[in-house]
Design a protein around this motif. Structure first.
Motif, PDB file in Angstrom:
ATOM      1  N   GLU A  85       5.184  12.320   2.520  1.00 26.85           N
ATOM      2  CA  GLU A  85       4.341  11.134   2.713  1.00 26.85           C
ATOM      3  C   GLU A  85       4.316  10.712   4.177  1.00 26.85           C
ATOM      4  OE1 GLU A  85       1.978   7.916   2.623  1.00 26.85           O
ATOM      5  OE2 GLU A  85       2.146   9.439   1.082  1.00 26.85           O
ATOM      6  N   GLU A  86       5.480  10.770   4.813  1.00 23.13           N
ATOM      7  CA  GLU A  86       5.547  10.406   6.231  1.00 23.13           C
ATOM      8  C   GLU A  86       4.693  11.346   7.080  1.00 23.13           C
ATOM      9  OE1 GLU A  86       9.016  10.784   9.482  1.00 23.13           O
ATOM     10  OE2 GLU A  86       9.492   9.446   7.795  1.00 23.13           O
ATOM     11  N   ARG A  87       4.671  12.604   6.711  1.00 22.26           N
ATOM     12  CA  ARG A  87       3.920  13.586   7.507  1.00 22.26           C
ATOM     13  C   ARG A  87       2.429  13.557   7.210  1.00 22.26           C
ATOM     14  NH1 ARG A  87       3.540  15.307  12.175  1.00 22.26           N
ATOM     15  NH2 ARG A  87       2.471  17.278  12.333  1.00 22.26           N
ATOM     16  N   TYR A  88       2.079  13.480   5.938  1.00 22.28           N
ATOM     17  CA  TYR A  88       0.672  13.601   5.550  1.00 22.28           C
ATOM     18  C   TYR A  88      -0.012  12.266   5.259  1.00 22.28           C
ATOM     19  CZ  TYR A  88       1.563  18.553   5.251  1.00 22.28           C
ATOM     20  OH  TYR A  88       1.885  19.839   5.554  1.00 22.28           O
ATOM     21  N   GLY A  89       0.734  11.222   4.934  1.00 22.92           N
ATOM     22  CA  GLY A  89       0.158   9.902   4.698  1.00 22.92           C
ATOM     23  C   GLY A  89      -0.815   9.841   3.539  1.00 22.92           C
ATOM     24  N   MET A  90      -0.499  10.519   2.454  1.00 23.94           N
ATOM     25  CA  MET A  90      -1.408  10.570   1.299  1.00 23.94           C
ATOM     26  C   MET A  90      -1.577   9.198   0.656  1.00 23.94           C
ATOM     27  SD  MET A  90       0.207  14.070  -0.199  1.00 23.94           S
ATOM     28  CE  MET A  90       1.842  13.502   0.234  1.00 23.94           C
ATOM     29  N   ILE A  91      -0.476   8.510   0.416  1.00 19.70           N
ATOM     30  CA  ILE A  91      -0.553   7.191  -0.213  1.00 19.70           C
ATOM     31  C   ILE A  91      -1.028   6.150   0.794  1.00 19.70           C
ATOM     32  CG2 ILE A  91       0.778   5.368  -1.349  1.00 19.70           C
ATOM     33  CD1 ILE A  91       2.578   7.592  -2.450  1.00 19.70           C
ATOM     34  N   ALA A  92      -0.570   6.266   2.030  1.00 19.28           N
ATOM     35  CA  ALA A  92      -0.974   5.304   3.058  1.00 19.28           C
ATOM     36  C   ALA A  92      -2.478   5.337   3.288  1.00 19.28           C
ATOM     37  CB  ALA A  92      -0.232   5.594   4.356  1.00 19.28           C
ATOM     38  N   SER A  93      -3.092   6.512   3.186  1.00 20.08           N
ATOM     39  CA  SER A  93      -4.538   6.599   3.387  1.00 20.08           C
ATOM     40  C   SER A  93      -5.308   5.925   2.257  1.00 20.08           C
ATOM     41  CB  SER A  93      -4.968   8.062   3.512  1.00 20.08           C
ATOM     42  OG  SER A  93      -4.746   8.738   2.292  1.00 20.08           O
ATOM     43  N   LEU A  94      -4.704   5.810   1.087  1.00 16.90           N
ATOM     44  CA  LEU A  94      -5.371   5.131  -0.029  1.00 16.90           C
ATOM     45  C   LEU A  94      -5.485   3.631   0.192  1.00 16.90           C
ATOM     46  CD1 LEU A  94      -3.733   6.960  -3.064  1.00 16.90           C
ATOM     47  CD2 LEU A  94      -5.997   7.340  -2.087  1.00 16.90           C
ATOM     48  N   LEU A  95      -4.638   3.097   1.074  1.00 21.78           N
ATOM     49  CA  LEU A  95      -4.675   1.657   1.342  1.00 21.78           C
ATOM     50  C   LEU A  95      -5.892   1.277   2.178  1.00 21.78           C
ATOM     51  CD1 LEU A  95      -0.886   1.107   2.011  1.00 21.78           C
ATOM     52  CD2 LEU A  95      -2.150   0.652  -0.079  1.00 21.78           C
ATOM     53  N   GLY A  96      -6.477   2.264   2.823  1.00 19.42           N
ATOM     54  CA  GLY A  96      -7.757   2.088   3.501  1.00 19.42           C
ATOM     55  C   GLY A  96      -7.798   1.023   4.563  1.00 19.42           C
ATOM     56  N   SER A  97      -8.744   0.097   4.415  1.00 22.73           N
ATOM     57  CA  SER A  97      -9.029  -0.882   5.457  1.00 22.73           C
ATOM     58  C   SER A  97      -8.091  -2.084   5.442  1.00 22.73           C
ATOM     59  CB  SER A  97     -10.468  -1.371   5.317  1.00 22.73           C
ATOM     60  OG  SER A  97     -10.623  -2.003   4.057  1.00 22.73           O
ATOM     61  N   ASN A  98      -7.242  -2.195   4.457  1.00 23.26           N
ATOM     62  CA  ASN A  98      -6.315  -3.316   4.383  1.00 23.26           C
ATOM     63  C   ASN A  98      -5.159  -3.055   5.356  1.00 23.26           C
ATOM     64  OD1 ASN A  98      -4.626  -5.396   3.760  1.00 23.26           O
ATOM     65  ND2 ASN A  98      -4.761  -5.109   1.540  1.00 23.26           N
ATOM     66  N   ALA A  99      -5.291  -3.572   6.556  1.00 24.88           N
ATOM     67  CA  ALA A  99      -4.327  -3.287   7.623  1.00 24.88           C
ATOM     68  C   ALA A  99      -2.929  -3.810   7.312  1.00 24.88           C
ATOM     69  CB  ALA A  99      -4.816  -3.879   8.943  1.00 24.88           C
ATOM     70  N   ASN A 100      -2.843  -4.996   6.723  1.00 27.15           N
ATOM     71  CA  ASN A 100      -1.532  -5.550   6.401  1.00 27.15           C
ATOM     72  C   ASN A 100      -0.789  -4.694   5.387  1.00 27.15           C
ATOM     73  OD1 ASN A 100      -1.782  -7.702   8.137  1.00 27.15           O
ATOM     74  ND2 ASN A 100      -2.617  -9.074   6.574  1.00 27.15           N
ATOM     75  N   ALA A 101      -1.490  -4.242   4.363  1.00 25.12           N
ATOM     76  CA  ALA A 101      -0.863  -3.397   3.349  1.00 25.12           C
ATOM     77  C   ALA A 101      -0.433  -2.075   3.952  1.00 25.12           C
ATOM     78  CB  ALA A 101      -1.823  -3.163   2.188  1.00 25.12           C
ATOM     79  N   TYR A 102      -1.249  -1.518   4.831  1.00 23.52           N
ATOM     80  CA  TYR A 102      -0.914  -0.249   5.483  1.00 23.52           C
ATOM     81  C   TYR A 102       0.341  -0.397   6.339  1.00 23.52           C
ATOM     82  CZ  TYR A 102      -1.288   3.881   8.415  1.00 23.52           C
ATOM     83  OH  TYR A 102      -1.025   5.043   9.071  1.00 23.52           O
TER      84      TYR A 102
END
Length: 143
Positions: A85-102
């Motif tokens: 996840e740290e390398r590819y950011g699969m889940i982080a990319s799902l958070l999209g435009s919500n900067a705080n959640a990211y």
């Protein structure tokens, strides 16, 4: 303890080696794309083969230690997932435009695979040592 057959023993050993090489390469910034997946694949192979080793005896202590070992196996897989996840950011990319959640997600997960891997390794070392001594004690009492 139930013994693994020859193929399972090879998968078990290769999984441990793959996990170690993957974590080492990732930590030393060598081919991190491949290293994270190598560690994850190794963790899955290692953990699945170790979980196949069942205990048919009656010792409550060994049964408890096997449960701790299974928890360590789950932590090995979790460490591999966190690394990927740290390398590819699969889940982080799902958070999209919500900067705080990211930012919150990345802060909560970034680098945590090291801690999870360390806890799993300590639990694994402890349980391996204790199980072998308990099985030795059990075999002496049978004779």
């Amino acid at each position: 303890m139930k013994k693994l057959n020859k193929i399972q023993s090879i998968v078990f050993a290769l999984g441990g080696v793959m996990m170690t090489i993957g974590a080492g390469c990732y930590a030393f910034l060598l081919m991190q794309d491949v290293a994270s997946l190598l560690c994850l694949a190794g963790a899955v192979a290692f953990a699945s083969m170790q979980m196949m080793q069942s205990y048919e005896g009656t010792s409550i202590t060994v049964r408890r230690l096997r449960k701790i070992m299974t928890f360590a196996d789950v932590l090995f897989i979790l460490a591999g997932l966190l690394m990927a996840e740290e390398r590819y950011g699969m889940i982080a990319s799902l958070l999209g435009s919500n900067a705080n959640a990211y930012v919150t997600f990345v802060t909560a997960t970034y680098g945590k695979w090291v801690v999870v891997l360390l806890i799993a390794a300590i639990l694994e070392l402890y349980t391996i040592h204790r199980i072998s001594s308990e099985l030795e004690k059990e075999s002496r009492s049978e004779n």
